[in-house]
Design a protein around this motif. Structure first.
Motif, PDB file in Angstrom:
ATOM      1  N   LYS A   1       0.832  -1.208   0.000  1.00  0.00           N
ATOM      2  CA  LYS A   1       0.000   0.000   0.000  1.00  0.00           C
ATOM      3  C   LYS A   1       0.866   1.257   0.000  1.00  0.00           C
ATOM      4  CE  LYS A   1      -2.205  -0.567   3.647  1.00  0.00           C
ATOM      5  NZ  LYS A   1      -3.045  -0.205   4.792  1.00  0.00           N
ATOM      6  N   THR A   2       1.941   1.215   0.773  1.00  0.00           N
ATOM      7  CA  THR A   2       2.835   2.379   0.818  1.00  0.00           C
ATOM      8  C   THR A   2       3.477   2.627  -0.536  1.00  0.00           C
ATOM      9  OG1 THR A   2       3.308   1.975   3.159  1.00  0.00           O
ATOM     10  CG2 THR A   2       4.853   3.372   1.959  1.00  0.00           C
ATOM     11  N   ALA A   3       3.850   1.560  -1.233  1.00  0.00           N
ATOM     12  CA  ALA A   3       4.434   1.708  -2.569  1.00  0.00           C
ATOM     13  C   ALA A   3       3.435   2.339  -3.535  1.00  0.00           C
ATOM     14  CB  ALA A   3       4.884   0.338  -3.083  1.00  0.00           C
ATOM     15  N   VAL A   4       2.178   1.939  -3.439  1.00  0.00           N
ATOM     16  CA  VAL A   4       1.151   2.542  -4.290  1.00  0.00           C
ATOM     17  C   VAL A   4       0.970   4.013  -3.932  1.00  0.00           C
ATOM     18  CG1 VAL A   4      -1.279   2.477  -4.958  1.00  0.00           C
ATOM     19  CG2 VAL A   4      -0.033   0.340  -4.616  1.00  0.00           C
ATOM     20  N   LEU A   5       0.977   4.329  -2.645  1.00  0.00           N
ATOM     21  CA  LEU A   5       0.839   5.721  -2.208  1.00  0.00           C
ATOM     22  C   LEU A   5       1.938   6.596  -2.809  1.00  0.00           C
ATOM     23  CD1 LEU A   5      -0.297   7.984  -0.392  1.00  0.00           C
ATOM     24  CD2 LEU A   5       1.140   7.094   1.467  1.00  0.00           C
TER      25      LEU A   5
ATOM     26  N   ALA B   1       3.639  10.594  -6.902  1.00  0.00           N
ATOM     27  CA  ALA B   1       4.621  10.941  -7.934  1.00  0.00           C
ATOM     28  C   ALA B   1       3.996  11.095  -9.315  1.00  0.00           C
ATOM     29  CB  ALA B   1       5.710   9.869  -7.987  1.00  0.00           C
ATOM     30  N   SER B   2       2.760  10.703  -9.455  1.00  0.00           N
ATOM     31  CA  SER B   2       2.118  10.739 -10.766  1.00  0.00           C
ATOM     32  C   SER B   2       1.830  12.176 -11.204  1.00  0.00           C
ATOM     33  CB  SER B   2       0.812   9.942 -10.719  1.00  0.00           C
ATOM     34  OG  SER B   2       0.099  10.086 -11.929  1.00  0.00           O
ATOM     35  N   ALA B   3       2.190  12.481 -12.447  1.00  0.00           N
ATOM     36  CA  ALA B   3       1.891  13.798 -13.009  1.00  0.00           C
ATOM     37  C   ALA B   3       0.494  13.861 -13.598  1.00  0.00           C
ATOM     38  CB  ALA B   3       2.932  14.147 -14.086  1.00  0.00           C
ATOM     39  N   ASP B   4      -0.103  12.720 -13.850  1.00  0.00           N
ATOM     40  CA  ASP B   4      -1.449  12.655 -14.432  1.00  0.00           C
ATOM     41  C   ASP B   4      -2.144  11.411 -13.870  1.00  0.00           C
ATOM     42  OD1 ASP B   4      -3.774  12.629 -15.905  1.00  0.00           O
ATOM     43  OD2 ASP B   4      -2.786  12.853 -17.859  1.00  0.00           O
TER      44      ASP B   4
END
Length: 343
Positions: free
Chosen positions: A224-228, A233-236
């Motif tokens: 879950k932390t990795a997904v967070l 970090a996602s720009a879109d």
């Protein structure tokens, strides 16, 4: 023998009638009323769940009896979920079942919710009988069990932190996919590219021998932390959403499939039984079936209706526990369920 089952452990009010014997049971009726109010809060609110059960339980029981063409007087036994679950919600069901038991002068038996998930699959698939390895994955629990016989359960592994279903719900919230999260994440993942985001497979390569404590256990918190971090970090996020959902789901399924195969190999079983709300996930069913088929093993999974919390599985387990009928039922008692030992 006819059994009236009652289930109120979380956010489904359910009643069902199962008829037959411990070895040959059929479903006469099953009514499940889901509580939609929790979608507003993206999770179950215990107080609201208890109040909703109070309002619904009478009509739900009446409908289940009517659908079965029976009355309370026709029942030989009342079975009710005694735990685990939300204590207020459990007390609604237990109290109502006690009242029915006294009013109809019928014995009452308490059923452990997770043991019932094992029995529930057999209502859809009569071949789902011991011996088998069971993977029970739901919103609150994740268990891997060896089941040599009904009433004899060897706990191989369990979650160290969050349950699999809970992880789906929380990732769905991170991706703004709504509640409940399992169906939403699965739907989004269908349009995702599996190569865009590759997340860690928690505890997959730890404990390489059956005696190691990590060999069968599960953990979802790091994933879950990795997904967070990936979401932040996602720009879109709108464009990345299906790919993030696919990456998360693939990571979970890889771990569940690998550990189930390990259990089958080490326990010498040829059947795997899937149970719990996450059993609705079609990708999980397909991945498990694909891993088992080349080895000649079979997968037994309940229908989506009997994967969720339901009273049919409570009544079915009540048939097995009928010899204990009449004992006092306490919503906090007998946990873990009878016959469960750590392997």
């Amino acid at each position: 023998m006819k059994v009236l089952g009652i289930e109120t452990s979380c956010d489904e009010t359910s009643a069902a009638v199962v008829a037959g014997s411990s070895g040959d049971a059929r479903l006469a009726s099953c009514v499940i009323l889901s509580q939609d109010v929790h979608a507003v809060y993206r999770g179950v609110v215990p107080e609201l769940a208890s109040r909703a059960h109070l309002t619904a339980i009478g009509p739900v029981v009446e409908r289940a009896l009517g659908d079965a063409g029976a009355s309370l007087a026709d029942m030989d036994l009342v079975a009710v979920t005694e735990g685990p679950g939300l204590i207020g919600a459990l007390l609604v069901g237990v109290s109502y079942a006690k009242g029915l038991s006294v009013a109809a002068d019928r014995p009452l038996v308490g059923v452990h919710h997770l043991e019932a998930h094992l029995f529930g699959t057999s209502l859809d698939d009569p071949a789902a009988l011991p011996p088998f390895v069971a993977l029970v994955v739901s919103g609150g629990h994740s268990l891997l069990l060896d089941v040599p016989a009904w009433g004899d359960y060897r706990l191989l592994g369990e979650t160290r932190d969050d349950a699999v279903g809970e992880a789906f719900d929380k990732v769905a919230a991170l991706l703004d996919l709504g509640y409940p999260g399992g169906p939403a994440v699965e739907k989004a993942a269908r349009g995702g590219d599996p190569s865009r985001f590759r997340f860690p497979r928690p505890m997959l390569h730890q404990g390489q021998r059956p005696g190691d404590p990590d060999y069968y256990d599960l953990s979802m918190s790091g994933l879950k932390t990795a997904v967070l971090h990936a979401v932040r970090a996602s720009a879109d996020l709108a464009a990345d959403r299906p790919h993030l959902a696919r990456g998360f789901q693939d990571a979970v399924l890889d771990v569940l499939v690998a550990k189930t195969v390990r259990a089958l190999e080490q326990c010498g079983r040829s059947r795997a039984v899937l149970g719990g709300g996450v059993a609705c996930n079609r990708a999980l069913r397909e991945a498990l079936a694909a891993a088992l088929a080349p080895r000649g093993w079979t997968l037994h999974a309940p229908s989506p209706r009997l994967s969720t919390d339901n009273a049919a599985m409570i009544a079915r387990a009540g048939l097995f526990r009928a010899h204990e009928a009449g004992r006092p039922v306490d919503a906090a008692a007998r946990l873990p369920f009878p016959g469960l030992v750590r392997a």
